[in-house]
Write a protein that holds these residues in place. Sequence first.
Motif, short mmCIF file in Angstrom:
data_model
loop_
_atom_site.label_atom_id
_atom_site.label_comp_id
_atom_site.label_asym_id
_atom_site.label_seq_id
_atom_site.Cartn_x
_atom_site.Cartn_y
_atom_site.Cartn_z
N TYR A 167 -13.50 -17.56 8.31
CA TYR A 167 -12.19 -17.99 7.82
C TYR A 167 -11.89 -17.33 6.47
O TYR A 167 -10.80 -16.79 6.25
N HIS A 168 -12.88 -17.38 5.59
CA HIS A 168 -12.72 -16.75 4.29
C HIS A 168 -12.54 -15.24 4.47
O HIS A 168 -11.71 -14.60 3.79
N GLY A 169 -13.27 -14.68 5.42
CA GLY A 169 -13.19 -13.24 5.64
C GLY A 169 -11.84 -12.78 6.13
O GLY A 169 -11.29 -11.77 5.64
N VAL A 170 -11.27 -13.49 7.10
CA VAL A 170 -9.96 -13.07 7.61
C VAL A 170 -8.89 -13.28 6.55
O VAL A 170 -7.94 -12.49 6.42
N ALA A 178 -9.11 -10.40 4.17
CA ALA A 178 -8.60 -9.18 4.81
C ALA A 178 -7.08 -9.14 4.76
O ALA A 178 -6.47 -8.09 4.48
N VAL A 179 -6.45 -10.26 5.02
CA VAL A 179 -4.99 -10.32 4.97
C VAL A 179 -4.49 -10.13 3.53
O VAL A 179 -3.52 -9.38 3.29
N LEU A 180 -5.13 -10.78 2.58
CA LEU A 180 -4.69 -10.65 1.19
C LEU A 180 -4.85 -9.22 0.69
O LEU A 180 -3.98 -8.71 -0.04
N ALA A 181 -5.93 -8.56 1.10
CA ALA A 181 -6.14 -7.16 0.69
C ALA A 181 -5.09 -6.26 1.32
O ALA A 181 -4.56 -5.34 0.67
N PHE A 182 -4.76 -6.50 2.61
CA PHE A 182 -3.75 -5.70 3.28
C PHE A 182 -2.39 -5.89 2.61
O PHE A 182 -1.64 -4.94 2.41
N HIS A 183 -2.10 -7.12 2.25
CA HIS A 183 -0.82 -7.40 1.58
C HIS A 183 -0.71 -6.68 0.25
O HIS A 183 0.37 -6.20 -0.12
N ASP A 196 5.38 -5.34 1.78
CA ASP A 196 6.71 -5.54 2.36
C ASP A 196 6.74 -5.44 3.89
O ASP A 196 7.82 -5.39 4.47
N ASP A 197 5.58 -5.39 4.53
CA ASP A 197 5.56 -5.14 5.97
C ASP A 197 4.60 -6.12 6.65
O ASP A 197 3.44 -5.81 6.89
N PHE A 198 5.09 -7.32 6.97
CA PHE A 198 4.22 -8.31 7.59
C PHE A 198 3.83 -7.89 9.01
O PHE A 198 2.75 -8.24 9.49
N ARG A 199 4.68 -7.11 9.67
CA ARG A 199 4.34 -6.70 11.03
C ARG A 199 3.16 -5.73 11.03
O ARG A 199 2.33 -5.75 11.94
N ALA A 222 -5.82 -18.42 11.89
CA ALA A 222 -6.01 -18.52 10.44
C ALA A 222 -5.44 -17.28 9.77
O ALA A 222 -4.79 -17.37 8.71
N GLY A 223 -5.68 -16.12 10.37
CA GLY A 223 -5.13 -14.89 9.83
C GLY A 223 -3.62 -14.93 9.77
O GLY A 223 -3.00 -14.51 8.78
N VAL A 224 -2.98 -15.42 10.82
CA VAL A 224 -1.53 -15.53 10.85
C VAL A 224 -1.04 -16.49 9.75
O VAL A 224 -0.03 -16.22 9.08
N CYS A 225 -1.73 -17.60 9.57
CA CYS A 225 -1.31 -18.56 8.55
C CYS A 225 -1.37 -17.95 7.15
O CYS A 225 -0.43 -18.10 6.35
N ILE A 226 -2.47 -17.28 6.83
CA ILE A 226 -2.57 -16.64 5.53
C ILE A 226 -1.50 -15.55 5.40
O ILE A 226 -0.86 -15.40 4.34
N LEU A 227 -1.28 -14.80 6.49
CA LEU A 227 -0.23 -13.78 6.49
C LEU A 227 1.13 -14.39 6.17
O LEU A 227 1.87 -13.89 5.31
#
Length: 685
Positions: free
Chosen positions: A196-199, A202-207, A212-215, A240-245
């Motif tokens: 959970y922490h890992g995903v 990963a999302v926070l780093a991608f952001h 500006d591109d959630f897709r 969980a990844g979608v929620c953080i996204l």
Amino acid sequence: MNIGIRLGAPVEPTIWTYERIRNTYGDITSYVKEYKNFAADDDANGPYYFLRALYDDAVDRDIVPNDVARAWLNYAREGMGMFWWGGYGISTEHTAYTNLKKGIPAPQSGSIEQNGSTIAEQIGGQIFIDTWGLVNPGNPQKAADFGEGAARVSHDGEGVHGARFFCAAISKAFETSHIEEIIEAGLAQIPSDSLYHGVARAVLAFHADHPDDFRACRDMLEREWGYDRYPGVCHMIPNAGVCILALIYGQGDFSRTVEIATMCGWDTDCNAGNVGTVLGVACGLDGIPDKYRKPINDGIVMSGISGYLNILDIPTYAKELAILGYRLAKEPCPPALADSFSESETYFDFELPGSTHNIRVSDPFFVRVQHSTEKAYRGTGSLEVLFDRMTRGEQSKIFYKPFYTRDDFSDERYSPTFAPRAYSGQSVSMKIYLDQWNGNETMGIAPYVRLAKSKQDLLQGYVKLVNQEWLEVEFQIPDTEGDLVDEVGIVLESYSLAKYKSLGRIFIDEFRIHGKADYTIDFGKQQVNFGCVTPFAHNHGAWSIVNKSLYLMTAEPCEAYTGPYFAKDYEVELTLNPQHGDTHLVAVRAQGAQRGYHAGFDGSGQISLYLNNFGYSKLASVPYAWQFNQDYAFQVSVRGEEIILSVNGEEILRHQDATFGYGMFGLSTQGAARTYASQIRFTEL
């Protein structure tokens, strides 16, 4: 939360894929489907009903998993409503419930050891816990601990991490609206080496690289954290990844956050509901646009075992959560808050910002309702009703809906059942202020109730309002002769001639339904809705209407409950005609499937009284020669600690017990049976 659920529910998988949602709806900016009334949903059922552990068991201490497990068993109807009954070993909740029924205690019931990691790490540990965050504001660790205790009934591992994250995030959102701080507060309550922490990282780093591109981020989740990597029907980690996204790309905007969660697919209603709770707290009511709030209209329905509790007024529930929050924080509750809440009656004071308490109108062409702070009989808020150019004879009803039937819904999500929140014998009162701007005659009103089956309006006589004055309106709900009440309110009518046209407003405040119920149930005026005979919620057995009677046929123990959930002293009268089987019982002060009293025929030549407290124990038994295929006039009364059963006018059994002080009434049997019940009357003493 319920905005997110309602937004995401129409595009749930598996039919609705991420690509299909994108291609069909594009950039979602509002609800994608209209409903007559939005039916029950598991994402709301769990947070609402499992929280009742704080009333039933954890009254003066922190919760443990077994407290919540008892709520699971007590408030769910096995196989119907509450959550997805998708099969043992398929649905995590069904699996955990079956484990509990078979005597496997919590937290073993939801453990990886018992169920394996796939079942234990599905999304349910995350979606049933929002209220534990709401009742522990500003205390992320305590909120996470409560969430974990609740989640361990059914989940383990990453499933529990999801509970801890969201409870902590909701709790933190009371202190800050900065989404990064909220996310970090949630992540601080789970192991840093967890998936959970890992995903999330990963999302926070991608952001950080693609803000500006959630897709594009959703595409990354599909590649690296998708369903193909995590088995089961609806695994925690991809969602969980979608929620953080949604949280990070929504950047603190309520609407955009729930919209992104919905557009990302996978478990759309769960994800949008969870992030909706976080953002609802963080943004406050001012951050929630009318396009999302107004269709909710302060009302939702549930599908637990109490039809009375299944009708939920959101402002009243918000007060209840706040009162619980003070209790858990061991702080005194402000008297004004405590006095504005009553669990045993309907009371709308319109004090909370924007509150409408689910008041409706029959003719929106002539009448519009909205919250107001311009006029109030008491406090600062009221309901403003604008009437626009009405002429003599033109009317609109303004009403509260205390009961629903199948016709009130567009679909049958999670099979809600209902017991009215308004009955014959009770009083309805309200304060009304007239502010009329135009017209040659002042407006008039007629209090009324509507009958559910016949749709007949029972008018209580017209009253002419007085301009610029508060008027107290009170009436007693008349005998409905076995029908049920599904509207309570007033008929607003213009007396002005056509050339003058009535224009102006009325303000409604201090709306109450209170007092002692005294009503009958005529099964010739009832319906079979959502698999149940109104107004009962059935748990097992085959129930139907035969010859204007409630007819039961069962091969196993079963029960059916109705009535005011918080009724204390009352009397139940009915005609019982046993056809087959050893036990034919009347339930009183039942607080669910596992709590209550049951009295009646118990084997050949015997009448007994049972206490059901997570298992039946016999309290008293007396000889009585009863026979099949005969009518028996039952009367069961509860007053204080005394329980009395009379048959055909003769007192047969009297016993004292203090275990339960309130609850529903109904019918039950402890084994295979066939029974007719009719001529039911309920009278509060």
